[in-house]
Design a protein around this motif. Structure first.
Motif, PDB file in Angstrom:
ATOM      1  N   ALA A 236       6.402  -5.044   9.542  1.00 49.36           N
ATOM      2  CA  ALA A 236       6.752  -7.287   9.801  1.00 49.36           C
ATOM      3  C   ALA A 236       8.242  -7.199   8.698  1.00 49.36           C
ATOM      4  O   ALA A 236       9.213  -7.454   9.355  1.00 49.36           O
ATOM      5  N   ARG A 237       8.051  -6.442   7.467  1.00 47.44           N
ATOM      6  CA  ARG A 237       8.702  -6.666   7.156  1.00 47.44           C
ATOM      7  C   ARG A 237      10.287  -6.385   7.096  1.00 47.44           C
ATOM      8  O   ARG A 237      11.632  -6.471   6.036  1.00 47.44           O
ATOM      9  N   MET A 238      10.091  -4.628   7.551  1.00 46.59           N
ATOM     10  CA  MET A 238      11.575  -3.217   8.498  1.00 46.59           C
ATOM     11  C   MET A 238      11.968  -4.700   8.737  1.00 46.59           C
ATOM     12  O   MET A 238      13.201  -4.751   9.013  1.00 46.59           O
ATOM     13  N   TRP A 239      11.493  -5.383   9.879  1.00 50.36           N
ATOM     14  CA  TRP A 239      11.445  -6.145  10.920  1.00 50.36           C
ATOM     15  C   TRP A 239      12.329  -7.061  10.643  1.00 50.36           C
ATOM     16  O   TRP A 239      14.294  -7.520  11.141  1.00 50.36           O
ATOM     17  N   LEU A 240      11.662  -7.840   9.451  1.00 49.12           N
ATOM     18  CA  LEU A 240      12.919  -8.887   8.809  1.00 49.12           C
ATOM     19  C   LEU A 240      13.976  -8.553   7.777  1.00 49.12           C
ATOM     20  O   LEU A 240      15.100  -9.102   7.984  1.00 49.12           O
TER      21      LEU A 240
ATOM     22  N   ALA B 200      13.416   2.311   5.505  1.00 44.42           N
ATOM     23  CA  ALA B 200      13.283   1.709   4.655  1.00 44.42           C
ATOM     24  C   ALA B 200      15.014   1.675   3.475  1.00 44.42           C
ATOM     25  O   ALA B 200      16.014   1.103   2.911  1.00 44.42           O
ATOM     26  N   LYS B 201      14.815   3.269   3.280  1.00 43.49           N
ATOM     27  CA  LYS B 201      15.743   3.931   2.457  1.00 43.49           C
ATOM     28  C   LYS B 201      17.151   3.805   3.299  1.00 43.49           C
ATOM     29  O   LYS B 201      18.208   4.037   2.648  1.00 43.49           O
TER      30      LYS B 201
ATOM     31  N   ALA C  39      13.894  -4.338   1.653  1.00 46.08           N
ATOM     32  CA  ALA C  39      13.747  -2.864   1.832  1.00 46.08           C
ATOM     33  C   ALA C  39      13.261  -2.224   0.771  1.00 46.08           C
ATOM     34  O   ALA C  39      12.563  -0.926   0.919  1.00 46.08           O
ATOM     35  N   ASN C  40      13.937  -3.246  -0.364  1.00 46.00           N
ATOM     36  CA  ASN C  40      12.719  -2.576  -1.911  1.00 46.00           C
ATOM     37  C   ASN C  40      11.782  -2.567  -2.044  1.00 46.00           C
ATOM     38  O   ASN C  40      10.954  -1.789  -2.294  1.00 46.00           O
TER      39      ASN C  40
ATOM     40  N   ASP D 171       6.013   0.235  -1.968  1.00 41.26           N
ATOM     41  CA  ASP D 171       4.627   0.512  -1.320  1.00 41.26           C
ATOM     42  C   ASP D 171       4.212  -0.188   0.197  1.00 41.26           C
ATOM     43  O   ASP D 171       2.969  -0.323   0.824  1.00 41.26           O
ATOM     44  N   GLY D 172       5.366   0.240   0.513  1.00 38.81           N
ATOM     45  CA  GLY D 172       5.256   0.441   2.075  1.00 38.81           C
ATOM     46  C   GLY D 172       4.732   1.233   3.004  1.00 38.81           C
ATOM     47  O   GLY D 172       5.398   2.615   2.541  1.00 38.81           O
TER      48      GLY D 172
END
Length: 304
Positions: free
Chosen positions: A252-256, A286-287, A273-274, A279-280
């Motif tokens: 979900a964090r990557m989608w956002l 993300a990188k 991304a950070n 901790d993802g």
């Protein structure tokens, strides 16, 4: 004491009391099932049925074992016998649905899951299975409704004025922010809204997924697009306990992050991304996104 020692003690006690009771055979069968000795479990369930051909639990439990053994034909036969004995045995209807899902006969599975959900309307598992089935036959609207029913299935109270309580067509803003909501249900709802090009609604559900990391109350109602309703959950999310970072919340964090990037909100995207890098579970993606964001920001003279 864990489940296996307790069940072992109960099986020994029941055997010493009367080993020729179908209940005793089912207890012993359950013990072997817990040990993943499915052939032995089936043997004891068959013994129970030898003693009483109409012993409902034995038919249903034997169906479960055949599912574990990948014997779908025998599983279907066992579940059907259970249904013939008691048409209100939701476990048998649900088992039939699972079996036809294994066979990838999703329209058949849908029928049986519907029967199970009708018998257990407040069971999250029934509605979640229905939602997954609707998703597989490409009926996103019905899938969203089923997943939303699953979200509220175990809630003790729904405010009468809540549109979410009276209808399953409401948006993310109608969900409570002071209760725990299962991210494994919120995430597929978000993806289904994305599939229907309802990106703002999808983003709202993705934010709700992230909110479950910290638990109830981590999102202020003003941050949601619409007015909230007040729900209370009797057994989950008590005391502000959340899930922490999981695979689903990382997705979900990557989608956002990608959604913020698409909208030109580069600073917000970089924050997501950070967080993922720290901790993802989507670290490599993300990188890569972070590198893309840095090059984009450098092209804009470092301005956000």
């Amino acid at each position: 004491m864990s489940s296996r020692p307790k069940l072992a003690f109960l099986a020994q006690l029941a055997t010493q009391t009367d080993k020729f009771r179908p209940e005793t055979c089912c207890i012993v069968g359950n013990y072997y099932s817990l040990k993943s000795e499915h052939e032995k479990a089936v043997m004891y369930f068959r013994r129970a049925l030898t003693l009483d051909r109409n012993f409902l639990s034995a038919w249903t439990l034997m169906g479960h074992e055949y599912i574990e053994m990948k014997n779908t034909h025998a599983a279907i036969e066992s579940y059907r016998r259970a249904v013939d004995i008691n048409r209100k045995d939701y476990r048998a209807w649900y088992g039939l649905g699972q079996t036809y899902e294994v066979l990838e006969m999703h329209h058949y599975a849908l029928f049986y899951f519907q029967r199970a959900a009708a018998l257990r309307p407040y069971d999250k598992q029934m509605w979640q299975a229905l939602g997954s089935c609707y998703e597989k036959i490409d009926r996103p609207v019905q899938a969203i409704k089923a997943y939303k029913r699953a979200l509220v299935a175990n809630m003790a109270y729904i405010e009468p004025s809540s549109s979410f309580g009276s209808s399953v067509t409401s948006s993310a803003g109608d969900l409570a922010t002071n209760v725990f909501l299962d991210p494994e249900l919120l995430y597929p709802i978000a993806l289904l809204h994305e599939k229907q090009s309802e990106f703002e609604e999808a983003a709202s559900y993705m934010e709700l997924v992230l909110a479950q990391e910290e638990g109830p109350g981590s999102i202020h109602p003003d941050e949601l697009p619409l007015g909230t309703s007040h729900l209370e959950n009797e057994d989950e999310g008590v005391g502000g306990q959340g899930t922490g970072v999981t695979v689903t919340t990382s997705k979900a964090r990557m989608w956002l992050a990608r959604w913020a990037f698409k909208k030109g909100e580069l600073k917000k995207a970089m924050e997501f991304a950070n967080e993922l890098c720290e901790d993802g579970f989507e670290v490599e993606e993300a990188k890569a996104l972070g590198r893309d964001l840095r090059s984009r920001m450098e092209g804009k003279g470092g301005e956000f």
